[in-house]
Design a protein around this motif. Structure first.
Motif, mmCIF file in Angstrom:
data_model
loop_
_atom_site.group_PDB
_atom_site.id
_atom_site.type_symbol
_atom_site.label_atom_id
_atom_site.label_comp_id
_atom_site.label_asym_id
_atom_site.label_seq_id
_atom_site.Cartn_x
_atom_site.Cartn_y
_atom_site.Cartn_z
ATOM 1 N N MET A 372 57.670 110.369 58.830
ATOM 2 C CA MET A 372 58.830 110.085 57.994
ATOM 3 C C MET A 372 58.665 110.806 56.659
ATOM 4 O O MET A 372 57.700 110.561 55.925
ATOM 5 N N LEU A 373 59.593 111.685 56.363
ATOM 6 C CA LEU A 373 59.473 112.496 55.162
ATOM 7 C C LEU A 373 59.925 111.720 53.924
ATOM 8 O O LEU A 373 59.595 112.076 52.810
ATOM 9 N N GLN A 374 60.722 110.682 54.149
ATOM 10 C CA GLN A 374 61.180 109.832 53.040
ATOM 11 C C GLN A 374 61.199 108.375 53.494
ATOM 12 O O GLN A 374 61.474 108.107 54.656
ATOM 13 N N LYS A 375 60.941 107.478 52.578
ATOM 14 C CA LYS A 375 61.155 106.030 52.792
ATOM 15 C C LYS A 375 60.578 105.506 54.109
ATOM 16 O O LYS A 375 61.163 104.616 54.738
ATOM 17 N N GLY A 376 59.460 106.051 54.512
ATOM 18 C CA GLY A 376 58.919 105.706 55.822
ATOM 19 C C GLY A 376 58.706 104.224 56.031
ATOM 20 O O GLY A 376 59.196 103.631 56.994
ATOM 21 N N LYS A 377 57.995 103.600 55.092
ATOM 22 C CA LYS A 377 57.647 102.192 55.257
ATOM 23 C C LYS A 377 58.914 101.320 55.233
ATOM 24 O O LYS A 377 59.018 100.352 55.973
ATOM 25 N N GLU A 378 59.856 101.730 54.402
ATOM 26 C CA GLU A 378 61.110 100.979 54.304
ATOM 27 C C GLU A 378 61.868 101.046 55.644
ATOM 28 O O GLU A 378 62.403 100.045 56.123
ATOM 29 N N VAL A 379 61.901 102.229 56.215
ATOM 30 C CA VAL A 379 62.584 102.390 57.511
ATOM 31 C C VAL A 379 61.893 101.524 58.570
ATOM 32 O O VAL A 379 62.547 100.802 59.330
ATOM 33 N N LEU A 383 63.569 98.482 60.676
ATOM 34 C CA LEU A 383 63.633 98.470 62.152
ATOM 35 C C LEU A 383 63.099 97.142 62.674
ATOM 36 O O LEU A 383 63.722 96.484 63.511
ATOM 37 N N MET A 384 61.934 96.745 62.145
ATOM 38 C CA MET A 384 61.316 95.502 62.615
ATOM 39 C C MET A 384 62.223 94.304 62.318
ATOM 40 O O MET A 384 62.409 93.437 63.167
ATOM 41 N N SER A 385 62.807 94.262 61.110
ATOM 42 C CA SER A 385 63.618 93.092 60.786
ATOM 43 C C SER A 385 64.953 93.120 61.545
ATOM 44 O O SER A 385 65.643 92.114 61.628
ATOM 45 N N ASN A 386 65.287 94.260 62.127
ATOM 46 C CA ASN A 386 66.478 94.327 62.986
ATOM 47 C C ASN A 386 66.133 94.187 64.472
ATOM 48 O O ASN A 386 66.903 94.579 65.341
ATOM 49 N N GLY A 387 64.940 93.647 64.729
ATOM 50 C CA GLY A 387 64.598 93.317 66.118
ATOM 51 C C GLY A 387 64.132 94.498 66.938
ATOM 52 O O GLY A 387 64.223 94.470 68.167
ATOM 53 N N ILE A 388 63.641 95.552 66.279
ATOM 54 C CA ILE A 388 63.138 96.690 67.036
ATOM 55 C C ILE A 388 61.644 96.862 66.758
ATOM 56 O O ILE A 388 61.240 97.185 65.642
ATOM 57 N N TYR A 389 60.848 96.598 67.778
ATOM 58 C CA TYR A 389 59.391 96.681 67.630
ATOM 59 C C TYR A 389 58.932 98.126 67.795
ATOM 60 O O TYR A 389 59.030 98.693 68.886
ATOM 61 N N VAL A 390 58.453 98.697 66.695
ATOM 62 C CA VAL A 390 57.816 100.022 66.748
ATOM 63 C C VAL A 390 56.507 99.851 65.986
ATOM 64 O O VAL A 390 56.220 98.756 65.522
ATOM 65 N N ASP A 391 55.688 100.882 65.866
ATOM 66 C CA ASP A 391 54.517 100.644 65.027
ATOM 67 C C ASP A 391 54.331 101.679 63.932
ATOM 68 O O ASP A 391 54.929 102.744 63.940
ATOM 69 N N TRP A 392 53.528 101.274 62.984
ATOM 70 C CA TRP A 392 53.344 102.027 61.756
ATOM 71 C C TRP A 392 51.910 102.510 61.689
ATOM 72 O O TRP A 392 50.991 101.733 61.878
ATOM 73 N N ARG A 393 51.727 103.792 61.464
ATOM 74 C CA ARG A 393 50.381 104.335 61.284
ATOM 75 C C ARG A 393 50.343 105.077 59.966
ATOM 76 O O ARG A 393 51.195 105.938 59.701
ATOM 77 N N GLU A 394 49.372 104.730 59.156
ATOM 78 C CA GLU A 394 49.213 105.394 57.861
ATOM 79 C C GLU A 394 49.016 106.892 58.075
ATOM 80 O O GLU A 394 48.435 107.282 59.081
ATOM 81 N N PRO A 395 49.449 107.769 57.199
ATOM 82 C CA PRO A 395 50.136 107.406 55.973
ATOM 83 C C PRO A 395 51.652 107.236 56.155
ATOM 84 O O PRO A 395 52.263 106.508 55.393
ATOM 85 N N ASN A 396 52.245 107.836 57.168
ATOM 86 C CA ASN A 396 53.701 107.875 57.181
ATOM 87 C C ASN A 396 54.302 108.049 58.564
ATOM 88 O O ASN A 396 55.300 108.740 58.709
ATOM 89 N N VAL A 397 53.662 107.458 59.551
ATOM 90 C CA VAL A 397 54.113 107.731 60.912
ATOM 91 C C VAL A 397 54.627 106.468 61.598
ATOM 92 O O VAL A 397 53.991 105.413 61.548
ATOM 93 N N ILE A 398 55.791 106.588 62.219
ATOM 94 C CA ILE A 398 56.324 105.533 63.077
ATOM 95 C C ILE A 398 56.159 105.994 64.517
ATOM 96 O O ILE A 398 56.570 107.107 64.864
ATOM 97 N N ARG A 399 55.508 105.160 65.320
ATOM 98 C CA ARG A 399 55.346 105.502 66.738
ATOM 99 C C ARG A 399 56.214 104.557 67.565
ATOM 100 O O ARG A 399 56.327 103.371 67.258
#
Ligand SMILES: *Cc1c(COP(=O)(O)O)cnc(C)c1O
Length: 427
Positions: A372-379, A383-399
């Motif tokens: 994520m080039l911008q606002k990664g953690k926010e995105v 997603l999680m609070s909208n019921g979509i389970y994905v995962d977060w890997r430091e520093p800026n990756v959503i898998r």
């Protein structure tokens, strides 16, 4: 196929999906009465409903016949392992005799290192991927020290070129060639856990063997995800876990593969236990270890029956779904995900997502990793609070990894639609 980024099109793909009934066989997480979109099959696969029954049968055998359940009842425990290895032979691409289901992944890696990492003089080097999964890194480090060697001298980590995220096979082959006189072992993740890149296991194995090294793979992210042909690729050994794409539950018992050429090798080093002892005479309890002449010869302990039951349940589902059908659906589900994501990226004024997973079909499985080039953690949080389970890997990756057995095209579309709204600042 010509895709469309619409709900009705996604639903039409679900209608045609040969595996659509299998979703019913899994327990989908629900919050506030709403089914969640679970794209974490690469981390912990969902629970099959029938797993309870499989485990209950073991408990019933235990209560009914006690230890005699190994030998009596409808499904004697002593034969249980052979049902598992038969099912795995298709998924792993190996003979049943080359597979054993035991321990956990990291434990099995250590056991395989005992047999296949035999440093001798200057032939003591190990080639692996840079930033390997942490447990693999600690395994290397501690194992090398156990041999009285220094990890800094021995371990050769291959990293992507500057400005790139994935490894190039040509670079791997070049490093193998360069170190061919001092190489003891090559051990890679078959799919890199971070980028989702599929390694060319066939080419790496051939090159490793030409250099006189042993070659193994950590298949944590491969097993149950992409087709494998370990035996034909001539891989020496491999290990995997069964809780990611194989849905056998947290801490599920793992798997190991050992090429058959080692089964009768009297000189091979190993740490032995009684459950790896020749079955015919195991209960004579004699001195002197005589291994079963299959991968089972690496077993140590009395089997984990309850955990095996969870693996058996998973294998039963895959058997009914059909491995080839699962592969067909995986490809089209994943292609649809890439299509939806590309549309989103193209619709942004500024590029917000960089895909670090290779786009070529044969170079990825279910997983897509988005830098994520911008606002990664926010995105991610949205997603999680909208019921979509994905995962977060430091520093800026959503898998994320939609899987063929329980995810739908509609979920992929909904995910894309939600992500688009988040990026637009509408959610
Ligand atoms: C998930 C994973 C592991 C986990 O190992 P366990 O011993 O099962 O906890 C190890 N290596 C890789 C590459 C993984 O992805």
């Amino acid at each position: 196929m010509q895709f469309e980024n619409t709900l009705s099109f996604a639903q039409s793909l679900d209608e045609k999906d040969l595996l659509k009934d299998f979703r019913e066989e899994f327990i989908i997480p629900v919050e506030n009465g709403k089914e969640q979109i679970y794209f974490l099959g690469n981390s912990l696969g969902l629970q099959p409903k029938q797993t309870t029954t499989y485990i209950q049968r073991i408990l019933d055998g235990w209560s009914k016949h006690g230890v005699e359940s190994f030998f009596i009842g409808d499904d004697p425990w002593i034969d249980y392992h052979s049902h598992l290895t038969k099912a795995f032979s298709i998924i792993i691409g190996a003979k049943s005799s080359e597979i054993t289901i035991m321990n956990n992944l990291t434990v099995n890696l250590h056991l395989m290192m005992v047999s296949f990492y035999r440093p001798q003089g200057k032939r003591n080097k190990i080639i692996c991927e840079g930033k390997a999964f942490p447990s693999d890194q600690y395994m290397f480090e501690s194992h090398i020290k156990h041999h009285g060697l220094n990890p800094d001298d021995v371990l050769i980590e291959i990293n992507p070129r500057a400005g790139e995220h994935c490894l190039r096979t040509e670079d791997i082959l070049q490093v193998i060639e360069k170190h061919k006189d001092e190489l003891a072992l090559i051990l890679f993740g078959g799919i890199n856990y971070y980028t989702g890149q599929v390694m060319d296991m066939n080419a790496i194995t051939s090159a490793g063997h030409r250099a006189g090294a042993r070659v193994g793979f950590d298949l944590a992210h491969c097993a149950g995800n992409i087709p494998l042909q370990l035996h034909d690729w001539d891989v020496d050994f491999a290990c995997w876990c069964n809780y990611k794409y194989l849905n056998a539950g947290p801490g599920a018992v793992g798997g190991a593969y050992v090429h058959e050429r080692f089964h009768n090798d009297a000189d091979i080093n190993r740490f032995a236990g009684w459950w790896g002892y020749k079955k015919e005479t195991r209960f004579k309890m004699d001195k002197g270890f005589q291994p079963i002449t299959s991968a089972e010869g690496w077993q140590l302990s009395t089997p984990h029956m309850m955990l095996w039951a969870a693996v058996r349940s998973s294998m039963d589902i895959i058997g009914r779904a059909g491995w080839d059908t699962m592969q067909q659906k995986r490809k089209i589900l994943n292609a649809y995900l890439w299509f939806v994501l590309d549309k989103i990226n193209a619709s942004q004024k500024e590029k917000q997502i960089e895909f670090i997973t290779p786009g070529e079909e044969e170079q990825h499985g279910c997983q897509v990793s988005m830098l994520m080039l911008q606002k990664g953690k926010e995105v991610y949080d949205k997603l999680m609070s909208n019921g979509i389970y994905v995962d977060w890997r430091e520093p800026n990756v959503i898998r994320l990894a939609p899987v063929p057995l329980y995810n739908t095209f509609e979920e992929v579309w909904k995910f894309g639609n939600t992500l688009h709204s988040i990026l637009q600042g509408k959610i």
